[in-house]
Design an enzyme around this catalytic site. Structure first.
Site, PDB file in Angstrom:
ATOM      1  CB  CYS A 152       0.765 -20.061  -6.439  1.00  0.00           C
ATOM      2  SG  CYS A 152      -0.501 -20.497  -5.261  1.00  0.00           S
ATOM      3  N   GLY A 159      10.105 -12.430  -6.200  1.00  0.00           N
ATOM      4  CA  GLY A 159       8.829 -11.808  -6.488  1.00  0.00           C
ATOM      5  C   GLY A 159       8.910 -11.098  -7.821  1.00  0.00           C
ATOM      6  CD  GLN A 349      -6.831  27.585   2.060  1.00  0.00           C
ATOM      7  OE1 GLN A 349      -6.140  28.118   1.182  1.00  0.00           O
ATOM      8  NE2 GLN A 349      -7.571  28.285   2.904  1.00  0.00           N
ATOM      9  NE  ARG A 351      -0.658  19.495   6.725  1.00  0.00           N
ATOM     10  CZ  ARG A 351      -1.109  19.334   7.970  1.00  0.00           C
ATOM     11  NH1 ARG A 351      -1.462  20.386   8.697  1.00  0.00           N
ATOM     12  NH2 ARG A 351      -1.217  18.136   8.488  1.00  0.00           N
ATOM     13  CD  GLU A 447      -1.677  -7.844 -10.131  1.00  0.00           C
ATOM     14  OE1 GLU A 447      -1.142  -7.749 -11.249  1.00  0.00           O
ATOM     15  OE2 GLU A 447      -2.501  -8.718  -9.844  1.00  0.00           O
TER      16      GLU A 447
HETATM   17  C1  LIG Z   1      -0.817  -8.212   0.348  1.00  0.00           C
HETATM   18  C2  LIG Z   1      -0.090  -8.955  -0.726  1.00  0.00           C
HETATM   19  C3  LIG Z   1      -0.773  -9.870  -1.522  1.00  0.00           C
HETATM   20  C4  LIG Z   1      -0.115 -10.584  -2.501  1.00  0.00           C
HETATM   21  N1  LIG Z   1      -0.808 -11.517  -3.231  1.00  0.00           N
HETATM   22  C5  LIG Z   1      -0.148 -12.300  -4.109  1.00  0.00           C
HETATM   23  C6  LIG Z   1      -0.813 -13.332  -4.805  1.00  0.00           C
HETATM   24  O1  LIG Z   1      -2.026 -13.529  -4.642  1.00  0.00           O
HETATM   25  N2  LIG Z   1      -0.100 -14.140  -5.632  1.00  0.00           N
HETATM   26  C7  LIG Z   1       1.238 -13.951  -5.838  1.00  0.00           C
HETATM   27  O2  LIG Z   1       1.837 -14.697  -6.596  1.00  0.00           O
HETATM   28  N3  LIG Z   1       1.912 -12.944  -5.203  1.00  0.00           N
HETATM   29  C8  LIG Z   1       1.249 -12.129  -4.343  1.00  0.00           C
HETATM   30  N4  LIG Z   1       1.936 -11.138  -3.681  1.00  0.00           N
HETATM   31  C9  LIG Z   1       3.385 -10.955  -3.880  1.00  0.00           C
HETATM   32  C10 LIG Z   1       3.740  -9.712  -4.675  1.00  0.00           C
HETATM   33  O3  LIG Z   1       3.363  -9.862  -5.995  1.00  0.00           O
HETATM   34  C11 LIG Z   1       5.243  -9.426  -4.534  1.00  0.00           C
HETATM   35  O4  LIG Z   1       5.489  -9.137  -3.195  1.00  0.00           O
HETATM   36  C12 LIG Z   1       5.669  -8.281  -5.425  1.00  0.00           C
HETATM   37  O5  LIG Z   1       5.693  -8.686  -6.737  1.00  0.00           O
HETATM   38  C13 LIG Z   1       7.055  -7.732  -5.049  1.00  0.00           C
HETATM   39  O6  LIG Z   1       8.003  -8.731  -5.119  1.00  0.00           O
HETATM   40  P1  LIG Z   1       8.992  -9.007  -3.919  1.00  0.00           P
HETATM   41  O7  LIG Z   1       8.214  -9.023  -2.661  1.00  0.00           O
HETATM   42  O8  LIG Z   1       9.779 -10.194  -4.248  1.00  0.00           O
HETATM   43  O9  LIG Z   1       9.916  -7.729  -3.898  1.00  0.00           O
HETATM   44  P2  LIG Z   1      11.467  -7.693  -4.323  1.00  0.00           P
HETATM   45  O10 LIG Z   1      11.601  -7.916  -5.783  1.00  0.00           O
HETATM   46  O11 LIG Z   1      12.225  -8.559  -3.432  1.00  0.00           O
HETATM   47  O12 LIG Z   1      11.799  -6.176  -4.039  1.00  0.00           O
HETATM   48  C14 LIG Z   1      12.488  -5.754  -2.874  1.00  0.00           C
HETATM   49  C15 LIG Z   1      13.027  -4.365  -3.126  1.00  0.00           C
HETATM   50  O13 LIG Z   1      14.043  -4.398  -4.113  1.00  0.00           O
HETATM   51  C16 LIG Z   1      13.812  -3.433  -5.104  1.00  0.00           C
HETATM   52  N5  LIG Z   1      14.281  -3.918  -6.387  1.00  0.00           N
HETATM   53  C17 LIG Z   1      14.108  -5.163  -6.919  1.00  0.00           C
HETATM   54  N6  LIG Z   1      14.685  -5.217  -8.125  1.00  0.00           N
HETATM   55  C18 LIG Z   1      15.215  -4.013  -8.390  1.00  0.00           C
HETATM   56  C19 LIG Z   1      15.933  -3.446  -9.487  1.00  0.00           C
HETATM   57  N7  LIG Z   1      16.215  -4.159 -10.572  1.00  0.00           N
HETATM   58  N8  LIG Z   1      16.299  -2.150  -9.398  1.00  0.00           N
HETATM   59  C20 LIG Z   1      16.011  -1.423  -8.315  1.00  0.00           C
HETATM   60  N9  LIG Z   1      15.362  -1.908  -7.250  1.00  0.00           N
HETATM   61  C21 LIG Z   1      14.967  -3.184  -7.284  1.00  0.00           C
HETATM   62  C22 LIG Z   1      12.327  -3.204  -5.083  1.00  0.00           C
HETATM   63  O14 LIG Z   1      12.020  -1.903  -5.526  1.00  0.00           O
HETATM   64  C23 LIG Z   1      11.981  -3.387  -3.624  1.00  0.00           C
HETATM   65  O15 LIG Z   1      12.161  -2.179  -2.960  1.00  0.00           O
HETATM   66  C24 LIG Z   1       1.265 -10.391  -2.709  1.00  0.00           C
HETATM   67  C25 LIG Z   1       1.944  -9.440  -1.929  1.00  0.00           C
HETATM   68  C26 LIG Z   1       1.286  -8.728  -0.943  1.00  0.00           C
HETATM   69  C27 LIG Z   1       2.041  -7.733  -0.123  1.00  0.00           C
HETATM   70  C1  LIG Z   2      -1.493   9.254  20.991  1.00  0.00           C
HETATM   71  C2  LIG Z   2      -1.820  10.598  21.580  1.00  0.00           C
HETATM   72  C3  LIG Z   2      -1.613  10.822  22.921  1.00  0.00           C
HETATM   73  C4  LIG Z   2      -1.945  12.048  23.512  1.00  0.00           C
HETATM   74  N1  LIG Z   2      -1.749  12.215  24.850  1.00  0.00           N
HETATM   75  C5  LIG Z   2      -2.175  13.378  25.438  1.00  0.00           C
HETATM   76  C6  LIG Z   2      -2.089  13.551  26.852  1.00  0.00           C
HETATM   77  O1  LIG Z   2      -1.597  12.675  27.592  1.00  0.00           O
HETATM   78  N2  LIG Z   2      -2.573  14.712  27.394  1.00  0.00           N
HETATM   79  C7  LIG Z   2      -3.110  15.690  26.618  1.00  0.00           C
HETATM   80  O2  LIG Z   2      -3.536  16.702  27.170  1.00  0.00           O
HETATM   81  N3  LIG Z   2      -3.199  15.562  25.274  1.00  0.00           N
HETATM   82  C8  LIG Z   2      -2.742  14.434  24.669  1.00  0.00           C
HETATM   83  N4  LIG Z   2      -2.843  14.283  23.281  1.00  0.00           N
HETATM   84  C9  LIG Z   2      -3.463  15.351  22.489  1.00  0.00           C
HETATM   85  C10 LIG Z   2      -2.459  16.117  21.633  1.00  0.00           C
HETATM   86  O3  LIG Z   2      -1.640  16.897  22.431  1.00  0.00           O
HETATM   87  C11 LIG Z   2      -3.213  16.945  20.584  1.00  0.00           C
HETATM   88  O4  LIG Z   2      -3.867  16.051  19.727  1.00  0.00           O
HETATM   89  C12 LIG Z   2      -2.272  17.826  19.796  1.00  0.00           C
HETATM   90  O5  LIG Z   2      -1.841  18.883  20.573  1.00  0.00           O
HETATM   91  C13 LIG Z   2      -2.908  18.389  18.522  1.00  0.00           C
HETATM   92  O6  LIG Z   2      -4.053  19.105  18.811  1.00  0.00           O
HETATM   93  P1  LIG Z   2      -5.423  18.807  18.070  1.00  0.00           P
HETATM   94  O7  LIG Z   2      -5.628  17.355  18.046  1.00  0.00           O
HETATM   95  O8  LIG Z   2      -6.443  19.639  18.702  1.00  0.00           O
HETATM   96  O9  LIG Z   2      -5.164  19.308  16.589  1.00  0.00           O
HETATM   97  P2  LIG Z   2      -5.804  20.604  15.906  1.00  0.00           P
HETATM   98  O10 LIG Z   2      -5.261  21.815  16.538  1.00  0.00           O
HETATM   99  O11 LIG Z   2      -7.268  20.434  15.855  1.00  0.00           O
HETATM  100  O12 LIG Z   2      -5.203  20.498  14.461  1.00  0.00           O
HETATM  101  C14 LIG Z   2      -5.942  20.022  13.350  1.00  0.00           C
HETATM  102  C15 LIG Z   2      -5.239  20.461  12.093  1.00  0.00           C
HETATM  103  O13 LIG Z   2      -5.327  21.870  11.945  1.00  0.00           O
HETATM  104  C16 LIG Z   2      -4.070  22.420  11.673  1.00  0.00           C
HETATM  105  N5  LIG Z   2      -3.996  23.751  12.269  1.00  0.00           N
HETATM  106  C17 LIG Z   2      -4.400  24.137  13.498  1.00  0.00           C
HETATM  107  N6  LIG Z   2      -4.140  25.407  13.685  1.00  0.00           N
HETATM  108  C18 LIG Z   2      -3.543  25.881  12.565  1.00  0.00           C
HETATM  109  C19 LIG Z   2      -3.042  27.154  12.161  1.00  0.00           C
HETATM  110  N7  LIG Z   2      -3.082  28.210  12.940  1.00  0.00           N
HETATM  111  N8  LIG Z   2      -2.488  27.242  10.941  1.00  0.00           N
HETATM  112  C20 LIG Z   2      -2.431  26.182  10.127  1.00  0.00           C
HETATM  113  N9  LIG Z   2      -2.910  24.983  10.466  1.00  0.00           N
HETATM  114  C21 LIG Z   2      -3.461  24.826  11.671  1.00  0.00           C
HETATM  115  C22 LIG Z   2      -3.082  21.465  12.258  1.00  0.00           C
HETATM  116  O14 LIG Z   2      -1.851  21.519  11.586  1.00  0.00           O
HETATM  117  C23 LIG Z   2      -3.758  20.121  12.054  1.00  0.00           C
HETATM  118  O15 LIG Z   2      -3.442  19.650  10.796  1.00  0.00           O
HETATM  119  C24 LIG Z   2      -2.491  13.073  22.708  1.00  0.00           C
HETATM  120  C25 LIG Z   2      -2.691  12.852  21.345  1.00  0.00           C
HETATM  121  C26 LIG Z   2      -2.363  11.635  20.775  1.00  0.00           C
HETATM  122  C27 LIG Z   2      -2.599  11.400  19.307  1.00  0.00           C
END
Ligand SMILES: Cc1cc2nc3c(=O)[nH]c(=O)nc-3n(C[C@H](O)[C@H](O)[C@H](O)COP(=O)(O)OP(=O)(O)OC[C@H]3O[C@@H](n4cnc5c(N)ncnc54)[C@H](O)[C@@H]3O)c2cc1C
Ligand SMILES: Cc1cc2nc3c(=O)[nH]c(=O)nc-3n(C[C@H](O)[C@H](O)[C@H](O)COP(=O)(O)OP(=O)(O)OC[C@H]3O[C@@H](n4cnc5c(N)ncnc54)[C@H](O)[C@@H]3O)c2cc1C
Lengths: 690, 690
Positions: A152, A159, A349, A351, A447
């Site tokens: 803690c 934080g 590729q 990406r 951390e």
């Molecule tokens: C899943 C999870 C598990 C965790 N487990 C633990 C645990 O077991 N024990 C424990 O003690 N803690 C734990 N934590 C807490 C964690 O360590 C803190 O959340 C972390 O250190 C960030 O601190 P904060 O949330 O106060 O962020 P903040 O300091 O409030 O930061 C908020 C924003 O302000 C920005 N910021 C802050 N200061 C500056 C600055 N000087 N310049 C520019 N930007 C700044 C940051 O970049 C950030 O975008 C956990 C957190 C998570 C999410």
């Molecule tokens: C939440 C959700 C709701 C949806 N609802 C509907 C719905 O109601 N009805 C319906 O009919 N469909 C629905 N869809 C389907 C959606 O329209 C398709 O998923 C979408 O058109 C993408 O097609 P795909 O999944 O076949 O992707 P793909 O075509 O298989 O693409 C896979 C990857 O290949 C890449 N790629 C493909 N071709 C090329 C190329 N020529 N050059 C470079 N890169 C390429 C793409 O960028 C992508 O990264 C839904 C999908 C989601 C996630």
């Protein structure tokens, strides 16, 4: 083959991925051994095959509720403790293996291993690091798992700025107790994993006051918070659960308030400061700052570990993204009936492959950096040359301060890219990408927040820069060599890039040259900027805040990426590596370096290293490297992918039978109508529609 | 003030945000009216205040299970249909208000509005667009909500490549029926929202075969799939549910297979092609391609809508990110006891303000583009000049093809940045950021994968470029003016950036000049690259695939961002805008433009527009613009933020009482021990630990 490896490095069944596999320029098994190491490989597979047989680790068919998830995670953590994959004696011999254990279990289920680590290991090292003999029996109880703990530090209101923590611990001479108190909700301890529902004890950081009213700053205590028989909160302690989170929901992060809660004097972890029976404060450190630094120092181990965790996530995501892209066909040449795997498209590729490169670069980096870290710990235990130790400590801190941010961001961005690269099916929970994204996200924050942490690396570099300015060598201050090139800063800054063909950029050395220029240029311009602001009578704090975006930040990133490259080149220069592996690793390194170098274009052009057209050849090199790596992409994945059980993705399975796995998943849901079907057909009340 | 607005534009209670509010350079209420428009504002608030009173829309205290979520979403969708916030007569008068309805409900709960839209509206417009009189009675039944539908285009094996769909519909003259069949699982229809558990009917795309065996390509049908009395699947139809997704889990996306399933001849949506009773195919279109294009054309409306949905998500995220940053204090000057709000740090501004700019730019863009789109629809209904209509149609397609990708990505990246910017507390479900990230993610994929879609804009530009090369004007082909500057391409490409101070970059015109150069340069280099590859006898398909990463992609993005800027400048040049609003909007536009322009640095330097040092002044401008916008950030948020009920975030509430809301949230969880507490204390079996 080594019989121990026979079961692990099995050939894949023929299937949709065979063609790519057959076209690879190298043997994936050799690569697997080279990049992961035999020990790690054997251990990971032992873990996966053990857990695969254990029903407690069976994949959930439907998403558990928060409550179910918490109980399941506890059971898993307990099971893991019993399996004891890393017994103490092995841990001493090969401490670096712990990363493999964490990665292997984490790729399957992060919550359970995070929970286990926090319950015992993390707190045990805190007690070793900050406590003394009088805490040994607590360590024993933790080891026997009679008690379980949480850590803690964070409070609701603070934080990152640990110095500002507001929980107080006042020593009461009469009863020889510390009285813990939480002045208000903002001072409540929070976020501690296991605090919500599991821990009986806690390491708690609080501001220590002696009876004379003096504030001695933040100190750590090991205290009991729940009754070990009834599990009720001890009187004076209120505990809550933080509830649903974006990920890691198996872990019960909690919040805790003290109301004049009394703990024995011995609870203070007194390695760096103690309170005598008569209430006097005694410390070997005269400087408060240094004492705090020393006690928080033990935390930097966590960052090294998180870099591995992020790497494990990136590997998982890129395995799904690339295998699916090799199976998924969409579009094809006009005159053909056969569609191309989307992996054939340059854009796909471009990406994905840089993240494949990142996975290798990070595996190599975290392995080597873990070794540095362990060596440092050994040297500390052996009380070696304190000056050198101080330098190593500072450099390790500078390195861990970029390693955690850069690796967690690479993973976060890589997961998102893979999610999108899988199109619609990537949005299914069975893609496995959702939980990786959710769980990894926390790595960006805990951390030490990524953005704040990154500034620490720049601070260290700026200190070295003042040596450079005084024409002194930085060598004694960079014993790990991460910034040794600053000794040549003057000539580096005078150099100009002379490359004009894309092929020249295939050499990692060319990229390293450019990177070292970028670091030197950014370092010089950051120092100049700070000087300029200080000359305007700005205080250091304010000046630094004016130089975060385009100075500190890119400087730390460039320094970090440079070290990533340097470590990769150390591997490439190893004469024992088979030539085929070296060739593909070289391309992968070059692709990673080139893609990331493009983000430093402003530094490279402003500094005069790049001519107006230099980046064109670099871009062409990236395109060509993608093309070059295409036939090897699947084999590169096979060499780092987790087992199918751990991966648990319909899209990323090693057999490439994407559609069969999707069909199996959906077969279970082929049905007639939902329970509430009558509500669907509710007679409409109005005749309008939205 | 306008009495209708009195309740909506209320002053905020004093609190942690007051100081920033008081320091703003403009009145947020004026900005709110300007940027959102009175009609939209009134409508949105009517929606939010209505739903806030309705228990069906009460926020869930714990995350519902998938099953609960589905039923709840159905109930909400039904409730929304009854509220009928956009009655048909209003829709005809002010069709652009539909976006406001969707955004307002979506900011509260995406699943319910997506479900509702798909059940009725989306399919109704498909029937209008692709059907004829014989489908009017179906439209009426949908409007009366006697039936509900889904839209089935995607198959397991094909999404983007619509032409390759494999579900077949063969006409049987004997029975006058179409026989639907799914050859294998890869040809199963999938992803259709509402198919899993709700729809009684479906628009299904299938390859039409006439009895002579001829393949007439993809056609749409409106068919019944479930019994409207018993809700059982009709015989010959198998339906499954796709299960848990990464987001939008209230929507039941389904999978469907046909086994020689028969539907009446009239099911064919026969506007662009029909089958006679005797089994002959008849179509007004001779060219198959054109016919398909015409029937898929109705889909582009969806992209315009998604751009608004993404905008709504970005607004939500940035509201949380910026308000929390203004309240959250961490660190401060050495000599001070007061910590600074993290919004004071340059890095935090630099991370967040460009997304604040993006929110405004997108609000303005989606509003104006929606108007263009409606005008196009009107012109089509009125059958105006077909040549002009064809040009408008092509340009609208080019615009929607970047608008959806760029807006959904800006939202996705913005949400992630806001999540991280909120530190640990941003990782709590009550931050509200998790669901935005999860739900928005789908916007990157459906209605056309972002990466594939983006290439369409470049295709259109390349067609225009061939005119430029022949020294012809592009004007007739860009009636909306989005690429009109190509007429000056020659002189643009000869120009050089002459700016050397950061202040000069505060002018959006300077950014626009640079952007137009980038577009012209990328267009020229893409055309050259294609020519060069074709000269090597490469076919167009393959050549294009070699030019995706550094040609097509950045070209489309630059073209899109240029139009974002142009539309913003149209607003800035409106003489009726109060001077104070113009000033801040100008800075916001400049910041958005400058930050994004930096990503095109390679084009700008390679093209010779930027000198080696030009980008330094641009970076300084970005730093200065952040600083300049800081006092206005909260007021800018207030002017676009959804109601607190819709926002539903402990961190982003308009009262700024972050800690009070967190305390309220956790108070409910202050407790003694979990039900399963005895399992925590399980006596350990071994004495070892991991
Ligand atoms: C899943 C999870 C598990 C965790 N487990 C633990 C645990 O077991 N024990 C424990 O003690 N803690 C734990 N934590 C807490 C964690 O360590 C803190 O959340 C972390 O250190 C960030 O601190 P904060 O949330 O106060 O962020 P903040 O300091 O409030 O930061 C908020 C924003 O302000 C920005 N910021 C802050 N200061 C500056 C600055 N000087 N310049 C520019 N930007 C700044 C940051 O970049 C950030 O975008 C956990 C957190 C998570 C999410
Ligand atoms: C939440 C959700 C709701 C949806 N609802 C509907 C719905 O109601 N009805 C319906 O009919 N469909 C629905 N869809 C389907 C959606 O329209 C398709 O998923 C979408 O058109 C993408 O097609 P795909 O999944 O076949 O992707 P793909 O075509 O298989 O693409 C896979 C990857 O290949 C890449 N790629 C493909 N071709 C090329 C190329 N020529 N050059 C470079 N890169 C390429 C793409 O960028 C992508 O990264 C839904 C999908 C989601 C996630």
């Amino acid at each position: 083959m080594d019989p121990e490896l026979q079961d692990i490095l099995k050939d894949f069944p023929p299937g949709p991925l065979s063609e790519y596999r057959n076209n690879a320029s190298f043997n994936w098994k050799d690569m697997c051994l080279l990049i992961q190491g035999k020990d790690a490989l054997v251990l990971k597979h032992k873990i996966w095959s053990t857990l695969e047989k254990d029903p407690v680790f069976a994949h959930c068919a439907t998403k558990p509720t928060l409550k179910e998830n918490r109980l399941l995670t506890l059971q898993r953590a307990q099971k893991l403790a019993e399996y004891n994959f890393m017994p103490a004696k092995n841990l001493l011999q090969k401490p670096e293996m712990l990363d493999s254990v964490v990665m292997a279990i984490g790729q399957l289920d992060w919550s359970s291993i995070v929970k286990l680590q926090l319950l015992y290991n993390f707190v045990i090292s805190a007690l070793y690091g900050m406590g003394t003999e009088r805490h040994f029996k607590e360590i024993q109880r933790l080891m026997r798992r009679e008690i379980g703990a949480c850590f803690c530090l964070t409070e609701i209101g603070h934080g990152t700025n640990t110095k500002a923590m507001r929980t107080t611990a006042k020593f009461d001479v009469k009863t020889q107790e510390f009285v813990f108190h939480t002045p208000d909700f903002q001072a409540a301890k929070c976020w501690a994993g296991n605090l919500g529902e599991t821990a009986t004890h806690a390491v708690v950081f609080a501001t220590l006051y002696t009876p004379d009213g003096e504030n001695h700053g933040l100190h750590a205590f090991f205290i009991q918070i729940r009754d070990t028989q009834t599990f009720e909160n001890l009187p004076g302690v209120s505990i809550g659960d933080m509830g649903e989170k974006l990920g890691l929901n198996g872990v019960d992060n909690g919040v805790m308030l003290f109301d004049q809660f009394r703990v024995p004097r011995a609870a203070l972890l007194n390695r760096t400061g103690d309170v005598s029976e008569s209430g006097l404060y005694v410390s070997p450190f005269k400087d408060k700052k240094k004492r705090l630094g020393a006690s928080l120092g033990t935390l930097s181990a966590g960052r090294v570990g998180i870099a591995s965790m992020a790497t494990a996530n990136l590997i998982k995501a890129i395995t799904v993204g690339i295998r699916y892209s090799a199976v998924r066909r969409q579009f094809g040449p006009e005159d053909s009936n056969v569609e191309l795997p989307v992996l054939e498209y340059q854009l796909q590729q471009w990406r994905l492959f840089p993240y494949l490169g990142a996975a290798y670069v990070l595996i190599n980096f975290t392995r080597t950096f873990r070794k540095d870290f362990i060596e440092m710990q050994m040297a500390m235990m052996n009380k070696e040359d304190p000056d050198r130790l101080a330098s190593v400590g500072a450099e390790v801190h500078a390195i861990s301060s970029f390693a955690k941010p850069l690796s967690s961001w690479l993973a976060q961005q890589g997961v998102q890219e893979c999610r999108e690269a899988c199109g619609g099916h990537g949005y299914l929970a069975v893609s496995g990408l959702g939980s990786v994204r959710e769980d990894n996200d926390a790595n960006c924050t805990y951390e030490g927040d990524n953005n704040v942490l990154l500034q620490q690396s720049a601070n260290w570099l700026l200190n070295l820069w003042s040596l450079v300015q005084r024409r002194q060598s930085v060598a004694p201050y960079t014993p790990l060599g991460s910034a040794i090139y600053l000794d040549s800063a003057e000539s580096i800054l005078k150099s100009k890039c002379k490359l004009d063909t894309s092929q020249q950029w295939f050499e990692p050395q060319a990229l390293l040259d450019a990177y070292q220029f970028a670091v030197c240029h950014l370092l010089r311009s950051t120092a100049n900027r700070m000087q300029q602001l200080m000359d305007q009578k700005m205080d250091a704090f304010t000046a630094k805040n004016q130089a975060q975006a385009y100075h500190y930040r890119p400087l730390s990133i460039a320094y970090g990426e440079t070290l990533f490259l340097m470590r990769m080149m150390r591997l490439l220069n190893d004469p024992n590596i088979p030539e085929q592996l070296r060739a593909v690793l070289k391309s992968l390194t070059a692709l990673f370096g080139a893609t990331n170098l493009m983000k430093h274009l402003s530094a490279l052009t402003q500094g005069g290293y790049f001519q107006s057209n230099t980046s064109a050849a670099l871009q062409t090199a990236i395109e060509q490297l993608c093309e070059k790596l295409k036939p090897d992409a699947i084999a590169l994945i096979d060499a780092v992918a987790p087992s199918d059980f751990a991966l648990n993705s319909a899209l990323g399975h090693s057999d490439g039978q994407v559609y069969r796995h999707l069909e199996e998943h959906m077969a279970s849901s082929m049905k007639t109508r939902p329970d509430w079907w009558q509500q669907v057909l509710l007679p409409p009340k109005k005749t309008s529609h939205l």
